[in-house]
Design a protein around this motif. Structure first.
Motif, PDB file in Angstrom:
ATOM      1  N   GLY A  32       8.571  10.721  -9.833  1.00  0.00           N
ATOM      2  CA  GLY A  32       9.933  10.162  -9.407  1.00  0.00           C
ATOM      3  C   GLY A  32       9.914   9.541  -7.980  1.00  0.00           C
ATOM      4  N   ILE A  33      10.756   8.562  -7.946  1.00  0.00           N
ATOM      5  CA  ILE A  33      10.770   7.727  -6.767  1.00  0.00           C
ATOM      6  C   ILE A  33      12.531   7.723  -6.354  1.00  0.00           C
ATOM      7  N   ALA A  60       0.700  -1.144  -0.059  1.00  0.00           N
ATOM      8  CA  ALA A  60       0.210  -0.062   0.030  1.00  0.00           C
ATOM      9  C   ALA A  60       0.924   1.205   0.129  1.00  0.00           C
ATOM     10  N   GLU A  61       1.951   1.219   0.616  1.00  0.00           N
ATOM     11  CA  GLU A  61       2.650   2.532   0.817  1.00  0.00           C
ATOM     12  C   GLU A  61       3.958   2.397   0.505  1.00  0.00           C
ATOM     13  N   THR A  62       4.219   1.568  -0.622  1.00  0.00           N
ATOM     14  CA  THR A  62       5.507   1.504  -1.369  1.00  0.00           C
ATOM     15  C   THR A  62       5.659   2.366  -2.408  1.00  0.00           C
ATOM     16  N   ARG A  63       6.961   2.594  -3.017  1.00  0.00           N
ATOM     17  CA  ARG A  63       7.479   3.360  -3.994  1.00  0.00           C
ATOM     18  C   ARG A  63       6.649   3.043  -5.370  1.00  0.00           C
ATOM     19  N   HIS A  64       6.683   1.725  -5.453  1.00  0.00           N
ATOM     20  CA  HIS A  64       5.792   1.155  -6.864  1.00  0.00           C
ATOM     21  C   HIS A  64       4.354   1.131  -6.819  1.00  0.00           C
ATOM     22  N   ASN A  65       3.806   1.785  -5.683  1.00  0.00           N
ATOM     23  CA  ASN A  65       2.388   2.100  -5.599  1.00  0.00           C
ATOM     24  C   ASN A  65       2.042   3.611  -5.828  1.00  0.00           C
ATOM     25  N   ALA A  66       3.189   4.348  -6.171  1.00  0.00           N
ATOM     26  CA  ALA A  66       3.092   5.839  -6.576  1.00  0.00           C
ATOM     27  C   ALA A  66       1.874   6.077  -7.348  1.00  0.00           C
ATOM     28  N   GLY A  67       1.651   5.462  -8.538  1.00  0.00           N
ATOM     29  CA  GLY A  67       0.279   5.520  -9.160  1.00  0.00           C
ATOM     30  C   GLY A  67      -0.996   5.337  -8.311  1.00  0.00           C
ATOM     31  N   PHE A  68      -1.250   4.224  -7.595  1.00  0.00           N
ATOM     32  CA  PHE A  68      -2.078   3.962  -6.720  1.00  0.00           C
ATOM     33  C   PHE A  68      -2.472   5.253  -5.751  1.00  0.00           C
ATOM     34  N   LEU A  69      -1.371   5.756  -5.160  1.00  0.00           N
ATOM     35  CA  LEU A  69      -1.348   6.743  -4.225  1.00  0.00           C
ATOM     36  C   LEU A  69      -1.916   7.962  -4.803  1.00  0.00           C
ATOM     37  N   ALA A 112      23.602   2.406  -2.727  1.00  0.00           N
ATOM     38  CA  ALA A 112      24.394   1.292  -2.473  1.00  0.00           C
ATOM     39  C   ALA A 112      23.824   0.235  -1.748  1.00  0.00           C
ATOM     40  N   GLY A 113      23.817  -0.916  -1.819  1.00  0.00           N
ATOM     41  CA  GLY A 113      23.443  -2.009  -1.159  1.00  0.00           C
ATOM     42  C   GLY A 113      21.797  -2.421  -1.105  1.00  0.00           C
ATOM     43  N   TRP A 114      21.141  -1.682  -1.983  1.00  0.00           N
ATOM     44  CA  TRP A 114      19.788  -2.030  -2.233  1.00  0.00           C
ATOM     45  C   TRP A 114      19.608  -2.444  -3.777  1.00  0.00           C
ATOM     46  N   ASP A 115      19.019  -3.448  -4.108  1.00  0.00           N
ATOM     47  CA  ASP A 115      18.712  -3.916  -5.276  1.00  0.00           C
ATOM     48  C   ASP A 115      17.523  -2.963  -5.948  1.00  0.00           C
ATOM     49  N   SER A 116      17.314  -2.876  -7.056  1.00  0.00           N
ATOM     50  CA  SER A 116      16.135  -2.013  -7.464  1.00  0.00           C
ATOM     51  C   SER A 116      14.715  -2.663  -7.201  1.00  0.00           C
ATOM     52  N   ALA A 117      14.406  -4.132  -7.453  1.00  0.00           N
ATOM     53  CA  ALA A 117      13.139  -4.727  -6.768  1.00  0.00           C
ATOM     54  C   ALA A 117      12.794  -4.434  -5.410  1.00  0.00           C
ATOM     55  N   ARG A 118      13.901  -4.621  -4.466  1.00  0.00           N
ATOM     56  CA  ARG A 118      13.614  -4.255  -3.053  1.00  0.00           C
ATOM     57  C   ARG A 118      13.234  -2.970  -2.914  1.00  0.00           C
ATOM     58  N   TYR A 119      13.830  -2.259  -3.484  1.00  0.00           N
ATOM     59  CA  TYR A 119      13.850  -0.833  -3.280  1.00  0.00           C
ATOM     60  C   TYR A 119      12.513  -0.007  -3.845  1.00  0.00           C
ATOM     61  N   VAL A 120      11.770  -0.665  -4.837  1.00  0.00           N
ATOM     62  CA  VAL A 120      10.726  -0.377  -5.262  1.00  0.00           C
ATOM     63  C   VAL A 120       9.477  -0.646  -4.482  1.00  0.00           C
ATOM     64  N   LEU A 121       9.788  -1.846  -3.668  1.00  0.00           N
ATOM     65  CA  LEU A 121       8.743  -2.538  -3.006  1.00  0.00           C
ATOM     66  C   LEU A 121       9.098  -2.084  -1.472  1.00  0.00           C
ATOM     67  N   ALA A 122       9.700  -1.008  -1.285  1.00  0.00           N
ATOM     68  CA  ALA A 122      10.068  -0.640   0.204  1.00  0.00           C
ATOM     69  C   ALA A 122       9.109   0.608   0.245  1.00  0.00           C
ATOM     70  N   SER A 123       8.876   0.970   1.522  1.00  0.00           N
ATOM     71  CA  SER A 123       8.031   2.228   1.787  1.00  0.00           C
ATOM     72  C   SER A 123       8.813   3.402   1.685  1.00  0.00           C
ATOM     73  N   PHE A 124       8.161   4.559   1.551  1.00  0.00           N
ATOM     74  CA  PHE A 124       9.030   5.569   1.532  1.00  0.00           C
ATOM     75  C   PHE A 124       9.259   6.241   3.074  1.00  0.00           C
ATOM     76  N   THR A 125      10.428   6.622   3.208  1.00  0.00           N
ATOM     77  CA  THR A 125      10.959   6.867   4.416  1.00  0.00           C
ATOM     78  C   THR A 125      10.326   8.232   5.221  1.00  0.00           C
ATOM     79  N   TYR A 161       2.631   6.605 -12.920  1.00  0.00           N
ATOM     80  CA  TYR A 161       3.495   5.309 -12.151  1.00  0.00           C
ATOM     81  C   TYR A 161       4.744   5.847 -11.862  1.00  0.00           C
ATOM     82  N   ASP A 162       5.448   4.973 -11.096  1.00  0.00           N
ATOM     83  CA  ASP A 162       6.620   5.284 -10.390  1.00  0.00           C
ATOM     84  C   ASP A 162       7.921   5.453 -11.381  1.00  0.00           C
ATOM     85  N   ASP A 163       8.951   6.199 -11.209  1.00  0.00           N
ATOM     86  CA  ASP A 163      10.047   5.996 -12.075  1.00  0.00           C
ATOM     87  C   ASP A 163      11.336   6.222 -11.174  1.00  0.00           C
ATOM     88  N   MET A 164      12.143   5.448 -11.504  1.00  0.00           N
ATOM     89  CA  MET A 164      13.491   5.559 -10.576  1.00  0.00           C
ATOM     90  C   MET A 164      14.280   6.488 -11.334  1.00  0.00           C
TER      91      MET A 164
END
Length: 185
Positions: A131-132, A15-24, A137-150, A89-92
């Protein structure tokens, strides 16, 4: 008639993840307009009038990689041309807090847009990229987009969603060029 589709993944864990910017963005727009979503076309749909024209809001519930199916079903049913479709939609590749509105283009590696292009059979539909930013460093893209905003990103997110609402509203009222001039900054 117009269609504004916000991309994301269904389910509380996303619900509150970066990949859901369009839903938000669609949730904020629906709240502002006091609209309710109902299940239809493999998604959640709300409808309203903007600038004297019927506008459908769609949140596909097919998961990101199959978003185009839901978009195509609604567009075919109501005979909405691709030029009257906006996908949010979200864009890295854009820093957090930036928007980019375009009238067409490639998928740019985004699976939801790849699906939409495949289902509509064209790249000629509008898109609003939220834009998200890129992972550190240390984050892969898939994990990053499925993480919540800080916590630090939330005020920036709130501001950009407000600008995004203004951009899609202006587009829906037949002024996509003006929206690009105002919000592609």
């Amino acid at each position: 008639m117009k269609l504004i589709a916000g991309l994301g993944n269904p389910g509380g864990q996303y619900a509150e993840t970066r990949h859901n910017a369009g839903f938000l963005l669609l949730d904020c727009l629906a709240e502002e307009l006091k609209l309710d979503f109902r299940p239809k076309f493999q998604g959640l749909v709300a409808e309203t009038m903007m600038g004297g024209e019927k506008v459908y809001l769609l949140k596909p519930q097919t998961f990101m990689n199959l978003s185009g199916r839901s978009i195509r079903e609604l567009a075919q049913f109501y005979k909405i041309a691709p030029k009257d479709i906006m996908v949010v939609y979200d864009d890295m590749d854009l820093p957090i807090g930036r928007l980019r509105l375009r009238s067409s283009g490639s998928a740019g590696g985004h699976n939801g847009i790849k699906s939409t292009i495949a289902e509509l059979g064209t790249e000629d539909f509008w898109r609003l990229k939220v834009g998200i930013g890129r992972p550190t460093a240390g984050w892969d893209s898939a994990r990053y987009v499925l993480a919540s905003f800080t916590k630090e990103e939330l005020p920036v997110l709130e501001e950009i969603l407000d600008k995004g609402i203004k951009a899609v509203t202006l587009w829906a009222k037949e002024d996509g060029d003006k929206a690009m001039n105002l919000y592609n900054r």
